[in-house]
Design a protein around this motif. Structure first.
Motif, mmCIF file in Angstrom:
data_model
loop_
_atom_site.group_PDB
_atom_site.id
_atom_site.type_symbol
_atom_site.label_atom_id
_atom_site.label_comp_id
_atom_site.label_asym_id
_atom_site.label_seq_id
_atom_site.Cartn_x
_atom_site.Cartn_y
_atom_site.Cartn_z
ATOM 1 N N ARG A 197 -11.437 -6.054 -14.093
ATOM 2 C CA ARG A 197 -11.920 -5.619 -12.778
ATOM 3 C C ARG A 197 -10.896 -5.818 -11.677
ATOM 4 N NH1 ARG A 197 -18.031 -7.243 -13.066
ATOM 5 N NH2 ARG A 197 -18.623 -5.966 -14.860
ATOM 6 N N VAL A 198 -10.172 -6.928 -11.713
ATOM 7 C CA VAL A 198 -9.199 -7.146 -10.638
ATOM 8 C C VAL A 198 -8.084 -6.096 -10.675
ATOM 9 C CG1 VAL A 198 -7.466 -8.727 -9.731
ATOM 10 C CG2 VAL A 198 -9.743 -9.565 -10.310
ATOM 11 N N PRO A 199 -7.469 -5.839 -11.850
ATOM 12 C CA PRO A 199 -6.447 -4.787 -11.856
ATOM 13 C C PRO A 199 -7.004 -3.441 -11.407
ATOM 14 C CG PRO A 199 -6.493 -5.918 -13.980
ATOM 15 C CD PRO A 199 -7.582 -6.502 -13.150
ATOM 16 N N ARG A 200 -8.208 -3.120 -11.889
ATOM 17 C CA ARG A 200 -8.805 -1.836 -11.533
ATOM 18 C C ARG A 200 -9.013 -1.732 -10.021
ATOM 19 N NH1 ARG A 200 -13.794 0.990 -14.650
ATOM 20 N NH2 ARG A 200 -14.092 2.713 -13.224
ATOM 21 N N THR A 201 -9.479 -2.845 -9.437
ATOM 22 C CA THR A 201 -9.700 -2.839 -7.990
ATOM 23 C C THR A 201 -8.386 -2.714 -7.236
ATOM 24 O OG1 THR A 201 -11.601 -4.250 -8.364
ATOM 25 C CG2 THR A 201 -10.788 -4.100 -6.118
ATOM 26 N N ILE A 202 -7.372 -3.432 -7.718
ATOM 27 C CA ILE A 202 -6.068 -3.342 -7.042
ATOM 28 C C ILE A 202 -5.546 -1.912 -7.099
ATOM 29 C CG2 ILE A 202 -3.647 -4.022 -7.223
ATOM 30 C CD1 ILE A 202 -4.612 -6.791 -8.034
ATOM 31 N N ILE A 203 -5.679 -1.289 -8.284
ATOM 32 C CA ILE A 203 -5.210 0.098 -8.406
ATOM 33 C C ILE A 203 -6.000 1.004 -7.471
ATOM 34 C CG2 ILE A 203 -5.090 2.069 -9.967
ATOM 35 C CD1 ILE A 203 -4.306 0.181 -12.140
ATOM 36 N N GLY A 204 -7.329 0.771 -7.406
ATOM 37 C CA GLY A 204 -8.146 1.585 -6.510
ATOM 38 C C GLY A 204 -7.696 1.449 -5.064
ATOM 39 N N LEU A 205 -7.416 0.200 -4.664
ATOM 40 C CA LEU A 205 -6.939 -0.046 -3.299
ATOM 41 C C LEU A 205 -5.639 0.697 -3.036
ATOM 42 C CD1 LEU A 205 -7.255 -3.856 -2.466
ATOM 43 C CD2 LEU A 205 -7.887 -1.943 -1.008
ATOM 44 N N LEU A 206 -4.682 0.515 -3.954
ATOM 45 C CA LEU A 206 -3.360 1.112 -3.760
ATOM 46 C C LEU A 206 -3.445 2.630 -3.770
ATOM 47 C CD1 LEU A 206 -1.192 -1.189 -6.060
ATOM 48 C CD2 LEU A 206 -1.119 -1.051 -3.573
ATOM 49 N N VAL A 207 -4.149 3.160 -4.789
ATOM 50 C CA VAL A 207 -4.241 4.614 -4.918
ATOM 51 C C VAL A 207 -4.956 5.202 -3.709
ATOM 52 C CG1 VAL A 207 -5.337 6.476 -6.226
ATOM 53 C CG2 VAL A 207 -4.097 4.683 -7.420
ATOM 54 N N GLY A 208 -6.041 4.541 -3.298
ATOM 55 C CA GLY A 208 -6.784 5.036 -2.143
ATOM 56 C C GLY A 208 -5.919 5.092 -0.908
ATOM 57 N N ALA A 209 -5.247 3.980 -0.610
ATOM 58 C CA ALA A 209 -4.408 3.957 0.583
ATOM 59 C C ALA A 209 -3.319 5.015 0.482
ATOM 60 C CB ALA A 209 -3.787 2.573 0.749
ATOM 61 N N ALA A 210 -2.729 5.131 -0.706
ATOM 62 C CA ALA A 210 -1.635 6.090 -0.885
ATOM 63 C C ALA A 210 -2.118 7.514 -0.659
ATOM 64 C CB ALA A 210 -1.047 5.955 -2.291
ATOM 65 N N VAL A 237 3.050 0.957 -10.667
ATOM 66 C CA VAL A 237 3.014 1.821 -9.489
ATOM 67 C C VAL A 237 3.047 1.058 -8.169
ATOM 68 C CG1 VAL A 237 1.839 3.694 -10.673
ATOM 69 C CG2 VAL A 237 0.500 1.957 -9.486
ATOM 70 N N ALA A 238 2.699 -0.238 -8.208
ATOM 71 C CA ALA A 238 2.585 -0.990 -6.958
ATOM 72 C C ALA A 238 3.846 -0.941 -6.096
ATOM 73 C CB ALA A 238 2.180 -2.433 -7.249
ATOM 74 N N PRO A 239 5.047 -1.161 -6.670
ATOM 75 C CA PRO A 239 6.223 -1.163 -5.789
ATOM 76 C C PRO A 239 6.373 0.141 -5.013
ATOM 77 C CG PRO A 239 6.823 -1.790 -8.039
ATOM 78 C CD PRO A 239 5.382 -1.428 -8.067
ATOM 79 N N PHE A 240 6.183 1.276 -5.699
ATOM 80 C CA PHE A 240 6.358 2.572 -5.029
ATOM 81 C C PHE A 240 5.365 2.719 -3.878
ATOM 82 C CE2 PHE A 240 7.809 3.221 -9.370
ATOM 83 C CZ PHE A 240 9.065 3.722 -9.141
ATOM 84 N N ILE A 241 4.098 2.382 -4.167
ATOM 85 C CA ILE A 241 3.081 2.583 -3.137
ATOM 86 C C ILE A 241 3.308 1.632 -1.965
ATOM 87 C CG2 ILE A 241 0.606 2.445 -2.657
ATOM 88 C CD1 ILE A 241 0.063 3.553 -5.360
ATOM 89 N N LEU A 242 3.668 0.376 -2.271
ATOM 90 C CA LEU A 242 3.881 -0.575 -1.176
ATOM 91 C C LEU A 242 5.038 -0.131 -0.287
ATOM 92 C CD1 LEU A 242 3.163 -3.931 -3.022
ATOM 93 C CD2 LEU A 242 1.755 -2.750 -1.317
ATOM 94 N N ILE A 243 6.133 0.290 -0.909
ATOM 95 C CA ILE A 243 7.259 0.790 -0.110
ATOM 96 C C ILE A 243 6.811 1.992 0.719
ATOM 97 C CG2 ILE A 243 9.521 1.919 -0.224
ATOM 98 C CD1 ILE A 243 10.091 0.236 -2.699
ATOM 99 N N ALA A 299 0.285 7.570 -6.880
ATOM 100 C CA ALA A 299 -1.175 7.590 -6.983
ATOM 101 C C ALA A 299 -1.630 8.496 -8.120
ATOM 102 C CB ALA A 299 -1.788 8.060 -5.659
ATOM 103 N N THR A 300 -1.029 9.682 -8.193
ATOM 104 C CA THR A 300 -1.387 10.614 -9.260
ATOM 105 C C THR A 300 -1.017 10.031 -10.618
ATOM 106 O OG1 THR A 300 -0.960 12.414 -7.745
ATOM 107 C CG2 THR A 300 -1.156 12.984 -10.058
ATOM 108 N N ALA A 301 0.129 9.378 -10.680
ATOM 109 C CA ALA A 301 0.543 8.773 -11.943
ATOM 110 C C ALA A 301 -0.471 7.736 -12.392
ATOM 111 C CB ALA A 301 1.924 8.147 -11.791
ATOM 112 N N ALA A 302 -1.003 6.977 -11.453
ATOM 113 C CA ALA A 302 -1.910 5.895 -11.836
ATOM 114 C C ALA A 302 -3.306 6.397 -12.160
ATOM 115 C CB ALA A 302 -1.984 4.861 -10.706
ATOM 116 N N ALA A 303 -3.806 7.362 -11.422
ATOM 117 C CA ALA A 303 -5.227 7.697 -11.545
ATOM 118 C C ALA A 303 -5.494 9.160 -11.858
ATOM 119 C CB ALA A 303 -5.951 7.323 -10.253
#
Lengths: 347, 357
Positions: free
Chosen positions: B82-95, B221-227, B274-278
């Motif tokens: 759940r934590v990874p999924r939520t983190i991905i959701g957060l990142l993908v959503g923001a992106a 994907v996190a580094p790309f989205i954070l940058i 984002a597309t790559a992740a989800a």
């Protein structure tokens, strides 16, 4: 000559040049469409020389040729041409109403609604053929109706109509994808072929439906072109010039939806034709307004050429025509984009 | 406002205060709104960790986050799923929200979604190609393929859009993107129609989902989205200037071509990752910027942060709902976002006076 006379002379000369250009473009396009049409009638398992095809079309061929051309190949070719023309016109209408080169019946939800209904018919009800077409028409009309009603608030603004179209289109697309993930893969793939748009096995009933549609819509939409030109100046200006904006827009939407709905029912939501026709037409004729006839001809040409490629370029495998339209239209539009000098305006 | 002692300066200060008050209250409201949105996002994040096919009480959730116990199954579920999924959701959503706002700003077109530069089309073609020719079947493999496809397609679109005399104008970019997307879509469909197995794999990816994404994908994907998020925060002023039109922006001292390229690179980073992740999720990036614009008005310095917070609320919220409505299975987030988001979006569009682009 006075300066005023000179100015009048220059302007009328420029106008004459532009008109001559439009006529020339239409002539060349019509020629190209006819040539493609004849070639598509001549190719197949049994090849017929193009000369004989032309003879048969004008009533002078032998029995065997007549059977192959008129019975087997003509319905498909005609359906393709008319579907293309209808999509081209529909695209021109929607892009003008929205004053946005990205708007087309594909994007603002009408064809998505048709697709969701058709996929429901194929996947859930196990239907094929005409029944699916009926569902598609119902879907397109229902979607357009809901869209218009929701966008109505002391009149309909183009921008609101587009945004609501996006919303409804998104719901329809999700329903389509949901149905596709739930179905057995073979049936889902059958639905995918419908979604791509195909002309396989079209007969005279399709031709009749398309003929009636075009006979009603084409004159109507050409007559409405003038009003479209004024709408393009923006709602306020159009009001100021005395145009009944609301009724004109409603009339145009009805014609545009009707064209897209019948075309989608006949051949599935062939992508890209409605989108690509108008910008190419506009760049060829260099006219600022919507070029309805040119858009229709380009739509017809794109579908005809695509179907030719889809049927004959890959040996035994026949692809649905919608697979090819993107590859046929896109490079030419990109070429025009790269070449054109007056960008930023029109689109 | 500096405190003033003399009557005269107090008078002047009062006049200034009257003229500045609307702007200041407006700013205060916008800040408050953003704080409220962040609070709502925090709630959704908690829900996303707590809710699922296995109900885990909130106390256990908090426990698992604070003192992780490997022998406790609930803790393991929370940590590894759940934590990874939520983190991905957060990142993908923001992106998605940010890239949508950037894209609409740079093309000045309300119909531009983040995929308009060809990102989704390229990603889809590469993923389908990977399944078709190399038989790839893991989400981890799709990530890099999708990213490569997204990058390749958007470079091509930018190149095509900038041919000709004026370089990359908004209309040319949008049309070139839509044209190339159609072309890539044709190729993708051709592969899908000719092979049932490829289609079977692809149809689940193409819906867009957060299911089954583990911490490996998150860390990819996190580094790309954070940058991308950091860079996008510098774009507001530029987009404001560009929304006045290229000529005005130039006269305000913006280097329009360079700015546009910069924004495009940020969009590719964000939307590509984002597309790559989800998988391709279109609706969020297309509509959330409009919602943000309805709240904030046309100022991109506000639209961008609002988009970045509102999008993950929609995405994660939809994901949570998708997990509970179809038990024991679940609905893909790409489906739920539209079904929930669209009626809300339509209502907003009907209610509010629209700020034109």
């Amino acid at each position: 000559m006075t300066t005023a006379e000179e100015a009048v002379h220059i302007i009328s000369h420029a106008r004459a040049v532009r008109q001559a250009r439009t006529v020339a473009v239409i002539g060349v396009l019509a020629m190209l469409v006819f040539v493609t049409f004849c070639v598509s009638l001549s190719l197949g398992d049994f090849k017929i020389p193009v000369i004989d095809v032309v003879k048969t079309l004008f009533g002078g061929g032998d029995k065997a040729t007549e059977f192959i051309v008129n019975r087997l190949r003509l319905p498909r070719a005609l359906t393709g041409l008319m579907v293309g023309a209808a999509l081209g016109m529909s695209g021109a209408i929607f892009q003008s109403i929205a004053r946005n080169p990205l708007a087309s019946p594909d994007i603002i939800g009408v064809t998505y609604g048709a697709s969701a209904f058709a996929v429901f018919a194929i996947v859930t009800l196990g239907m094929t053929g005409l029944a699916v077409s009926g569902f598609a028409i119902a879907g397109a009309i229902l979607t357009a109706f809901i869209m218009y009603v929701l966008a109505w608030r002391h009149g309909v603004s183009s921008y609101r109509l587009i945004l609501i179209g996006i919303g409804i289109g998104a719901i329809a697309t999700s329903i389509t994808s949901f149905l596709l993930t739930k179905a057995r893969v073979e049936i889902a793939q059958q639905a995918l072929i419908w979604l791509t748009g195909s002309l396989n096995g079209r007969d005279w009933s399709n031709v009749q439906a398309m003929t009636v549609t075009l006979a009603i819509s084409a004159p109507l939409s050409v007559w409405l072109v003038h009003r479209l030109r004024i709408l393009q100046l923006g709602d306020e200006t159009a009001y100021g010039l005395g145009l009944r904006v609301e009724s004109s827009r409603l009339g145009l939407i009805v014609v545009g939806v009707f064209l897209a709905a019948v075309a989608t029912a006949a051949a599935g939501p062939i992508g890209f034709v409605a989108f690509v026709g108008p910008p190419i037409a506009r760049r060829l004729t260099r006219s600022p307004g919507p070029a309805m006839i040119t858009s229709a001809l380009i739509g017809a040409l794109v579908v005809a050429v695509s179907d030719l490629i889809a049927q004959h370029a890959f040996g035994e495998t026949q692809l649905p025509v919608g697979v090819v339209t993107g590859v046929v239209g896109a490079p030419y539009l990109m070429y025009l984009l790269a070449r054109t000098n007056r960008v930023g305006s029109g689109g | 406002m500096p405190p003033s002692s003399t009557v005269d300066s107090a008078g002047r200060a009062a006049t200034a205060a009257v003229s500045a008050r609307p702007r200041r209250t407006r700013r205060a409201i916008l800040v408050l709104g953003l704080v409220g949105a962040i609070a709502l996002l925090a709630l959704v994040v908690l829900l996303s960790i707590a809710v699922g096919s296995k109900q885990i009480p909130l106390s256990t959730v908090i426990d698992a986050l604070r003192h992780y116990d490997e022998s406790n199954t609930d803790h393991v579920i929370i940590h590894s799923l759940r934590v990874p999924r939520t983190i991905i959701g957060l990142l993908v959503g923001a992106a998605l929200g940010l890239s949508g706002a950037l894209m609409q700003g740079v093309t000045r077109n309300p119909l531009a979604d983040p995929g308009i530069l060809g990102v989704n089309g390229g990603a889809a073609l590469f993923v389908v190609g990977g399944i078709y020719w190399f038989g790839l079947a893991s989400l981890t493999a799709y990530v890099w393929l999708a990213f490569a496809g997204a990058a390749a397609a958007s470079v091509a679109v930018y190149f095509l859009g900038s041919l000709g005399r004026e370089g990359a104008t908004p209309v040319k970019l949008a049309l070139a993107g839509a044209a190339l997307t159609a072309m890539l879509g044709s190729l993708t469909t051709a592969l899908l129609i000719s092979d049932v197995d490829t289609f079977d794999q692809f149809r689940f990816w193409s819906v867009g989902s957060l299911a089954g994404r583990g911490s490996d994908i998150a860390s990819q994907v996190a580094p790309f989205i954070l940058i991308g998020i950091v860079l996008s925060m510098f774009c507001g002023r530029v987009l404001n200037a560009m929304s006045l039109g290229d000529e005005v922006a130039k006269s305000l001292g913006q280097r329009v071509g360079l700015a546009r390229l910069f924004v495009a690179v940020v969009v590719v980073l964000l939307c590509g990752a984002a597309t790559a992740a989800a998988g391709p999720i279109g609706f969020v990036g297309l509509t959330i910027p409009h919602v943000a614009r309805l709240i904030t008005g046309p100022d991109y310095r506000w639209i961008l942060p609002y988009s970045a917070v509102l999008s993950p609320i929609l995405l994660l919220g939809s994901d949570v709902i998708g997990r509970v409505v179809a038990l024991p299975g679940e609905l893909q987030v790409g489906i739920v976002t539209a079904v929930i988001g669209a009626p809300f979006f339509i209502m907003l569009v009907r209610r509010r006076k629209l700020a034109d682009l």
